[in-house]
Scaffold this motif. Structure first.
Motif, PDB file in Angstrom:
ATOM      1  N   ASN A  22       0.843  -1.196   0.000  1.00  0.00           N
ATOM      2  CA  ASN A  22       0.000   0.000   0.000  1.00  0.00           C
ATOM      3  C   ASN A  22       0.877   1.245   0.000  1.00  0.00           C
ATOM      4  OD1 ASN A  22      -2.182   1.694   0.154  1.00  0.00           O
ATOM      5  ND2 ASN A  22      -2.909   0.975   2.126  1.00  0.00           N
ATOM      6  N   MET A  53      -5.586   1.482  -2.652  1.00  0.00           N
ATOM      7  CA  MET A  53      -6.667   0.528  -2.459  1.00  0.00           C
ATOM      8  C   MET A  53      -7.967   1.159  -2.944  1.00  0.00           C
ATOM      9  SD  MET A  53      -6.260  -1.804   0.929  1.00  0.00           S
ATOM     10  CE  MET A  53      -6.957  -0.576   2.014  1.00  0.00           C
ATOM     11  N   ILE A  76      -2.590  -4.446   1.960  1.00  0.00           N
ATOM     12  CA  ILE A  76      -3.540  -4.396   0.848  1.00  0.00           C
ATOM     13  C   ILE A  76      -4.664  -5.385   1.148  1.00  0.00           C
ATOM     14  CG2 ILE A  76      -3.899  -4.978  -1.576  1.00  0.00           C
ATOM     15  CD1 ILE A  76      -2.318  -2.515  -1.518  1.00  0.00           C
TER      16      ILE A  76
END
Length: 348
Positions: A22, A53, A76
């Motif tokens: 992420n 995301m 994630i």
């Protein structure tokens, strides 16, 4: 955790590894920790790909071109994009280390899914915390504890991470709250650098990989992160003054339309929510034909992730997160509809 430990232990020195992380402070710190673990244990340096995301639509193609033996998702919520996992399942073994709300337990033959929430619903531990704990079961990671600390502070909620908070305070002579320490400044530098685009996420991973807690400021490219923080601090001050004039309250929700050349929705929602912890703070901005939304609820009396997911789905968008922090992206012409739905969900 046993399966996660086993996954890492079974990685061969010849394996091609891809890490999807992420693109925020927790994701970046998690990636640094995993990279350093692989380096310490003599494995190949992984190919790293930062992602928002939900993940970009082209992520499958990007992964396939690297021909990995091992694929690792960090911070994630890959279980919310099962189509991605299904298409990659025939290529390689996968591990997901995450802490967002669990959509589905993806543990299976070639997928290891580690999320503390699978066993204990409602527990809140950052992915950096989880990666540090997993890797520490295999080798000594104590010299990298500060990296875990940066990720933990970036993700804000430390209620269920007191063991590492205690170690951080002892090892680095820090005081609580950790947000007010050097760890907090580093977390702010990551968020600020993302906003200014002074460095890519991959470059920031490189900065943290090549330095120590004590020598961070003298590391190559750290000056760009420090300068970014100064720029963004000034911008945030101006935005917060505007917020006081233009924010809109609807019951337990506070709405504010942010307008800035920098991507500061997440930072502003966090700053505002510190002072109105029991309200759902919704910061939104238009980007082309979409509206990006960042939501916070520090008291966790309102489930931000659930509210964002439900309201966004109703208008053809996507959203999610966890109780205290969440986000969504929706079609711009659906904003009024989204707003009405969210007000109904929260102020029931």
């Amino acid at each position: 955790m046993k399966r996660a430990i086993s996954f890492l232990e079974k990685i061969k020195t010849t394996d091609e590894i891809v890490v999807i992380f992420n693109n925020d402070g927790d994701g970046i710190s998690s990636c640094v920790l995993l990279n350093k673990f692989l380096e310490k244990t003599g494995r190949k340096k992984p190919y790293i790909i930062p992602q928002p995301m939900p993940m970009d639509k082209n992520i499958i193609q990007r992964i396939q071109t690297t021909v990995p033996n091992k694929l690792i998702f960090l911070d994630i919520a890959a279980d919310q994009q099962q189509n991605v996992l299904k298409k990659l399942g025939s290529i390689c073994d996968m591990m997901i280390v995450d802490h967002h709300q669990v959509f589905k337990d993806m543990n299976g033959k070639n997928i290891v899914h580690y999320n503390p929430r699978i066993e204990t619903h409602g527990v809140y531990r950052s992915t950096s915390y989880c990666v540090y704990k997993i890797c520490s079961k295999i080798i000594d990671m104590s010299d990298l504890l500060w990296i875990a600390g940066v990720g933990m502070v970036s993700d804000y909620n430390l209620d269920d991470s007191k063991d590492l908070v205690k170690e951080l305070k002892k090892n680095y002579s820090l005081e609580e709250p950790l947000y007010g320490t050097k760890l907090g400044r580093m977390a702010d530098m990551i968020a600020s650098t993302r906003a200014t685009n002074a460095l890519s996420c991959e470059q920031m991973v490189g900065v943290f990989e090549s330095t120590t807690f004590e020598d961070f400021e003298n590391t190559r490219n750290a000056d760009k992160m420090i300068e970014s923080q100064k720029i963004i601090e000034n911008e945030i001050s101006e935005i917060l003054a505007d917020y006081e004039q233009k924010m809109e309250r609807a019951g337990d929700i506070i709405f504010y339309n942010i307008k800035s050349k920098f991507n500061l929705g997440s930072s502003i929602s966090t700053k505002v929510s510190e002072h109105v912890q029991k309200s759902l703070v919704v910061i939104y901005e238009r980007s082309g034909n979409r509206i990006k939304i960042s939501a916070r609820n520090q008291a966790k009396n309102i489930n931000a992730g659930n509210a964002m997911q439900r309201a966004a789905k109703e208008v053809g968008g996507s959203g999610g997160g966890h109780e205290a922090a969440a986000g969504a992206t929706i079609p711009a012409d659906e904003w009024d509809h989204f707003k009405r739905i969210l007000i109904k969900i929260v102020n029931k």
